[in-house]
Design a protein around this motif. Structure first.
Motif, PDB file in Angstrom:
ATOM      1  N   ASN B 231       0.395  -1.729  -0.147  1.00  0.00           N
ATOM      2  CA  ASN B 231      -0.152  -0.217   0.175  1.00  0.00           C
ATOM      3  C   ASN B 231       0.578   1.565   0.049  1.00  0.00           C
ATOM      4  OD1 ASN B 231       1.222  -0.250   2.679  1.00  0.00           O
ATOM      5  ND2 ASN B 231      -1.151   0.292   4.042  1.00  0.00           N
ATOM      6  N   SER B 232       2.306   1.760  -0.820  1.00  0.00           N
ATOM      7  CA  SER B 232       3.084   2.886  -0.765  1.00  0.00           C
ATOM      8  C   SER B 232       2.493   3.793  -1.018  1.00  0.00           C
ATOM      9  CB  SER B 232       4.146   2.108  -1.374  1.00  0.00           C
ATOM     10  OG  SER B 232       4.766   3.204  -1.668  1.00  0.00           O
ATOM     11  N   HIS B 233       1.579   3.086  -1.881  1.00  0.00           N
ATOM     12  CA  HIS B 233       0.841   4.515  -3.806  1.00  0.00           C
ATOM     13  C   HIS B 233      -0.357   4.860  -1.808  1.00  0.00           C
ATOM     14  CE1 HIS B 233      -1.663   6.209  -5.560  1.00  0.00           C
ATOM     15  NE2 HIS B 233      -1.058   7.274  -5.993  1.00  0.00           N
ATOM     16  N   GLN B 234      -1.114   4.284  -1.073  1.00  0.00           N
ATOM     17  CA  GLN B 234      -2.210   4.522  -0.748  1.00  0.00           C
ATOM     18  C   GLN B 234      -1.765   5.024   0.417  1.00  0.00           C
ATOM     19  OE1 GLN B 234      -4.403   1.655   1.316  1.00  0.00           O
ATOM     20  NE2 GLN B 234      -5.416   3.357   2.652  1.00  0.00           N
ATOM     21  N   LEU B 235      -0.433   4.843   1.009  1.00  0.00           N
ATOM     22  CA  LEU B 235       0.169   5.863   1.825  1.00  0.00           C
ATOM     23  C   LEU B 235       0.497   7.524   1.536  1.00  0.00           C
ATOM     24  CD1 LEU B 235       1.433   2.884   4.271  1.00  0.00           C
ATOM     25  CD2 LEU B 235      -0.476   4.282   4.567  1.00  0.00           C
ATOM     26  N   ALA B 236       1.514   7.210   0.635  1.00  0.00           N
ATOM     27  CA  ALA B 236       1.789   8.228   0.317  1.00  0.00           C
ATOM     28  C   ALA B 236       1.370   9.020  -0.220  1.00  0.00           C
ATOM     29  CB  ALA B 236       2.743   8.315  -1.448  1.00  0.00           C
ATOM     30  N   VAL B 237       0.175   9.065  -0.803  1.00  0.00           N
ATOM     31  CA  VAL B 237      -0.636  10.620  -1.483  1.00  0.00           C
ATOM     32  C   VAL B 237      -1.780  10.260  -0.347  1.00  0.00           C
ATOM     33  CG1 VAL B 237      -3.531  10.264  -2.630  1.00  0.00           C
ATOM     34  CG2 VAL B 237      -1.363   9.039  -3.963  1.00  0.00           C
ATOM     35  N   GLU B 238      -2.268   9.347   0.883  1.00  0.00           N
ATOM     36  CA  GLU B 238      -2.792   9.882   2.226  1.00  0.00           C
ATOM     37  C   GLU B 238      -2.141  11.264   2.575  1.00  0.00           C
ATOM     38  OE1 GLU B 238      -5.570   6.091   2.737  1.00  0.00           O
ATOM     39  OE2 GLU B 238      -4.013   7.018   4.642  1.00  0.00           O
ATOM     40  N   GLY B 239      -0.643  10.664   3.040  1.00  0.00           N
ATOM     41  CA  GLY B 239       0.579  11.978   3.412  1.00  0.00           C
ATOM     42  C   GLY B 239       0.468  13.021   3.018  1.00  0.00           C
ATOM     43  N   ILE B 240       1.130  13.123   1.485  1.00  0.00           N
ATOM     44  CA  ILE B 240       0.735  14.526   0.547  1.00  0.00           C
ATOM     45  C   ILE B 240      -0.087  15.101   0.837  1.00  0.00           C
ATOM     46  CG2 ILE B 240       0.571  15.433  -1.373  1.00  0.00           C
ATOM     47  CD1 ILE B 240       2.304  12.826  -2.593  1.00  0.00           C
ATOM     48  N   LYS B 241      -1.797  14.363   0.840  1.00  0.00           N
ATOM     49  CA  LYS B 241      -3.267  15.234   2.014  1.00  0.00           C
ATOM     50  C   LYS B 241      -2.858  16.279   2.969  1.00  0.00           C
ATOM     51  CE  LYS B 241      -5.626  12.741  -2.236  1.00  0.00           C
ATOM     52  NZ  LYS B 241      -6.786  12.095  -1.790  1.00  0.00           N
ATOM     53  N   ARG B 242      -2.709  15.137   3.454  1.00  0.00           N
ATOM     54  CA  ARG B 242      -2.435  15.461   4.454  1.00  0.00           C
ATOM     55  C   ARG B 242      -1.218  16.700   5.197  1.00  0.00           C
ATOM     56  NH1 ARG B 242      -1.357  10.442   7.954  1.00  0.00           N
ATOM     57  NH2 ARG B 242      -1.548  11.715  10.054  1.00  0.00           N
ATOM     58  N   ALA B 243      -0.488  16.739   4.795  1.00  0.00           N
ATOM     59  CA  ALA B 243       0.054  17.320   5.031  1.00  0.00           C
ATOM     60  C   ALA B 243       0.343  17.981   4.499  1.00  0.00           C
ATOM     61  CB  ALA B 243       1.991  16.601   4.420  1.00  0.00           C
ATOM     62  N   GLN B 244      -0.288  18.231   3.061  1.00  0.00           N
ATOM     63  CA  GLN B 244      -0.860  20.198   2.700  1.00  0.00           C
ATOM     64  C   GLN B 244      -1.601  20.041   3.092  1.00  0.00           C
ATOM     65  OE1 GLN B 244      -1.906  17.860  -1.303  1.00  0.00           O
ATOM     66  NE2 GLN B 244       0.096  18.803  -2.502  1.00  0.00           N
ATOM     67  N   ALA B 245      -2.471  19.814   3.917  1.00  0.00           N
ATOM     68  CA  ALA B 245      -3.862  20.209   4.268  1.00  0.00           C
ATOM     69  C   ALA B 245      -2.592  21.142   5.929  1.00  0.00           C
ATOM     70  CB  ALA B 245      -4.303  19.571   5.278  1.00  0.00           C
ATOM     71  N   VAL B 246      -1.934  20.491   6.112  1.00  0.00           N
ATOM     72  CA  VAL B 246      -1.267  20.699   7.706  1.00  0.00           C
ATOM     73  C   VAL B 246      -0.445  22.061   8.163  1.00  0.00           C
ATOM     74  CG1 VAL B 246      -0.168  20.625  10.230  1.00  0.00           C
ATOM     75  CG2 VAL B 246      -1.994  18.537   9.033  1.00  0.00           C
ATOM     76  N   LEU B 247       0.559  21.932   6.558  1.00  0.00           N
ATOM     77  CA  LEU B 247       1.734  22.411   6.239  1.00  0.00           C
ATOM     78  C   LEU B 247       1.391  23.957   5.655  1.00  0.00           C
ATOM     79  CD1 LEU B 247       4.384  19.883   6.307  1.00  0.00           C
ATOM     80  CD2 LEU B 247       3.193  20.668   8.430  1.00  0.00           C
ATOM     81  N   GLY B 248       0.951  23.682   4.550  1.00  0.00           N
ATOM     82  CA  GLY B 248       0.573  24.205   2.978  1.00  0.00           C
ATOM     83  C   GLY B 248       0.991  23.646   2.196  1.00  0.00           C
ATOM     84  N   ARG B 249       0.330  24.033   1.003  1.00  0.00           N
ATOM     85  CA  ARG B 249       0.345  23.151  -0.392  1.00  0.00           C
ATOM     86  C   ARG B 249       1.951  23.252  -1.419  1.00  0.00           C
ATOM     87  NH1 ARG B 249       0.442  25.134  -5.140  1.00  0.00           N
ATOM     88  NH2 ARG B 249       0.760  23.679  -6.958  1.00  0.00           N
ATOM     89  N   ASP B 250       2.563  23.819  -0.372  1.00  0.00           N
ATOM     90  CA  ASP B 250       4.176  24.945  -1.371  1.00  0.00           C
ATOM     91  C   ASP B 250       5.200  24.415  -0.431  1.00  0.00           C
ATOM     92  OD1 ASP B 250       3.237  26.641   1.303  1.00  0.00           O
ATOM     93  OD2 ASP B 250       4.807  27.983   0.595  1.00  0.00           O
ATOM     94  N   ARG B 251       4.419  23.461   1.138  1.00  0.00           N
ATOM     95  CA  ARG B 251       5.503  23.228   1.638  1.00  0.00           C
ATOM     96  C   ARG B 251       5.939  21.277   1.537  1.00  0.00           C
ATOM     97  NH1 ARG B 251       8.295  26.645   3.920  1.00  0.00           N
ATOM     98  NH2 ARG B 251       8.441  25.991   5.782  1.00  0.00           N
ATOM     99  N   VAL B 252       5.102  20.513   0.612  1.00  0.00           N
ATOM    100  CA  VAL B 252       5.322  19.483   0.260  1.00  0.00           C
ATOM    101  C   VAL B 252       5.416  19.386  -1.006  1.00  0.00           C
ATOM    102  CG1 VAL B 252       4.151  17.848   0.655  1.00  0.00           C
ATOM    103  CG2 VAL B 252       3.261  18.894   1.731  1.00  0.00           C
TER     104      VAL B 252
END
Lengths: 104, 425
Positions: B231-252
């Motif tokens: 499930n590497s893709h699922q975890l990466a995509v979920e991680g990207i979305k969470r990080a974008q939400a918390v840190l900001g789109r330009d921080r990922v």
């Protein structure tokens, strides 16, 4: 496999011949000998040539490269002073900036 | 430039001076001619001969173009030389600020088992492959001694989140111990499989950037990047979305690696980046290190296939941009910036001298210090050419001024290499 030989007179810079030969290194190996002041360039193709046309193409390419290298040598000699001034201006200022910022 | 054109218009040709230039024959009667900073123009042979012989007349076009491109100057006037010097200084400004990037390999362990892994990850033995507290403290001391006014600390692995306490220690100590005026930036390079709310909170608190790996759509990504559960893709995509939400789109950001399976999927890969609202892509081929060599992944395609893949991808990206979505291909952006501007670029691999040591230092999990990330990858393959020392006995000056690094930097000078020395580009 036939070697290709091109001769140059004593006024031809051997440095330009060496630079030009290096640019052909993928296709031919080149040995340069100086005999009685004349430079003899012997080219050994790395793959068999199809015929005289191929041989002529290598000869022409080498002569063009030598012409370019001769021009590069002329430009380098005529602009050496300006190049030194530009480098001094560029990096002398860098050194001064470092001294001024106390990080040098 | 108008000022220089005016000077040209009034200058008698006998007072002209040729400035340093380089040229390259593109085809029989076509030459690219460039000045000291690589800015150039196309000339035929007759024009090139006239330029070099200074057989130029005001009003004939070549005269004015040569002035504008800083290929000729009026004798006795220094403005053209000073302008070239200023531009050259700007292009080389990176030399003024060593060492801006510090890579901490906080662990070599990883829960993925990517066959192309270039760092030769390990899957076991925490004691052997994790960076210790003492090693981290010593490495940070070296990093903070670098003269660069801004230093970037990048956490890599393995998977660095497997040793998250070490990341916390280093970030907090750096904030506490950095000299006054020193700016700090942090990046965690993670596959995001182990991302937690606590990690995200810490990243937000300390303005930490996140860089992850995304190889494309789910089937391609999971094929390239196996892990337990698949499930590497699922975890990466979920991680990207969470990080974008918390840190900001330009921080990922994300990086992709091209495998044989990627070669006919470049549009799918780019679409995946667009779908996730990432701010660009780096179409990156495999490098010949680590498992990429051991598992023969690197041998599965050649330069011709990579160029075809890259060209197809770049064309697609140009269409995306033409349709109104700003989306850079980062490598093309770097090259264009290098070619067309005097802005010093920080990209370690496009500098001369190379960025080894002067641009980056790598602190390995075991305390060894390397001149580059590729250097530590080579060391895992038995080649220790780029190993500079050890945090247990070295400090910043002893690493940077070591005979070894000076020799390596000297050897990297394109200005002194055959053909590069006269390259017009």
């Amino acid at each position: 496999m036939t070697d290709i030989i091109i001769e140059f007179g004593p006024s031809q810079s051997i440095g330009a011949l060496r630079e030009a030969a290096y640019r052909l290194i993928g296709d031919v190996s080149c040995q340069i000998d100086t005999v009685d002041g004349r430079h003899v360039c012997r080219f050994i193709p790395k793959t068999a040539l199809a015929g005289e046309a191929d041989e002529e193409a290598i000869r022409t390419r080498f002569l063009d490269l030598v012409t370019d290298e001769n021009l590069r040598e002329k430009v380098a000699a005529e602009t050496a002073g300006a190049r030194d001034v530009i480098l001094a201006l560029a990096f002398g200022a860098l050194a001064r900036e470092r001294e001024a910022s106390g990080s040098g | 430039m108008a000022g220089f054109r005016d000077a040209a218009a009034s200058a008698p040709t006998t007072d002209l001076q040729l400035l340093p230039l380089r040229f390259e024959r593109l085809r029989h009667d076509r030459y690219f001619v460039s000045n000291v900073v690589g800015e150039g123009m196309l000339l035929n042979r007759e024009q090139l001969e006239r330029l070099v012989s200074l057989e130029l007349s005001p009003g004939n076009g070549l005269y004015e173009r040569a002035f504008e491109k800083l290929l000729i100057a009026v004798k006795g006037q220094s403005s053209q030389l000073q302008l070239l010097a200023m531009r050259l200084r700007s292009r080389m400004a990176f030399l003024q600020q060593p060492t801006a990037l510090h890579i901490f390999v906080v662990t070599l362990r990883c829960e993925h088992s990517c066959p192309y892994c270039q760092v030769s990850r390990s899957s076991v033995d925490r004691d052997r492959f994790d960076m210790s507290e003492d090693t981290a403290t010593r490495a940070l001391r070296i990093a903070l001694a670098a003269p660069a006014p801004t230093i970037k600390i990048e956490f890599q692995g393995g998977e660095p989140l497997l040793n998250f306490p070490r990341i916390q220690q280093i970030v907090e100590a750096a904030r506490r111990d950095a000299p006054d005026g020193k700016k700090l930036e942090f990046v965690i390079a993670s596959n995001l499989a182990l991302l937690t709310d606590a990690v995200l909170d810490f990243c937000r608190t300390h303005s930490i950037l996140v860089s992850t790996s995304l190889d494309g759509p789910v089937d391609l990504h999971n094929r390239n990047r196996p892990r337990p559960g698949g499930n590497s893709h699922q975890l990466a995509v979920e991680g990207i979305k969470r990080a974008q939400a918390v840190l900001g789109r330009d921080r990922v950001g994300a990086l992709m690696t091209t495998t044989e399976a990627s070669l006919d999927r470049v549009e799918d890969i780019i679409d995946e980046y667009l779908r996730l609202d990432l701010d660009g892509i780096f179409l990156r081929p495999l490098s010949p290190y680590g498992f990429a060599v051991k598992t023969k992944q690197f041998d599965k395609y050649g330069g011709r296939e990579v160029l075809k893949f890259y060209e197809r991808g770049l064309r697609y990206i140009l269409e995306v941009n033409k349709n109104g979505r700003p989306f850079p291909e980062f490598y093309a952006s770097l090259l264009l910036k290098r070619l067309l501007t005097d802005v010093p670029i920080g990209y370690i691999g496009l500098r001369s001298p190379a960025g080894i040591g002067l641009g980056a230092l790598v602190y390995n999990y075991d305390g060894k210090v390397f001149a580059s990330d590729e250097g530590r990858m080579l060391a895992e393959m038995g080649d220790r050419t780029f190993e500079l020392g050890d945090v247990a006995r070295d400090d910043y000056p002893s690493l940077i001024l070591s005979d070894k690094l000076i020799g390596l930097v000297g050897g990297s000078l394109a200005q002194c290499s055959p053909e590069c020395a006269s390259c017009a580009f």
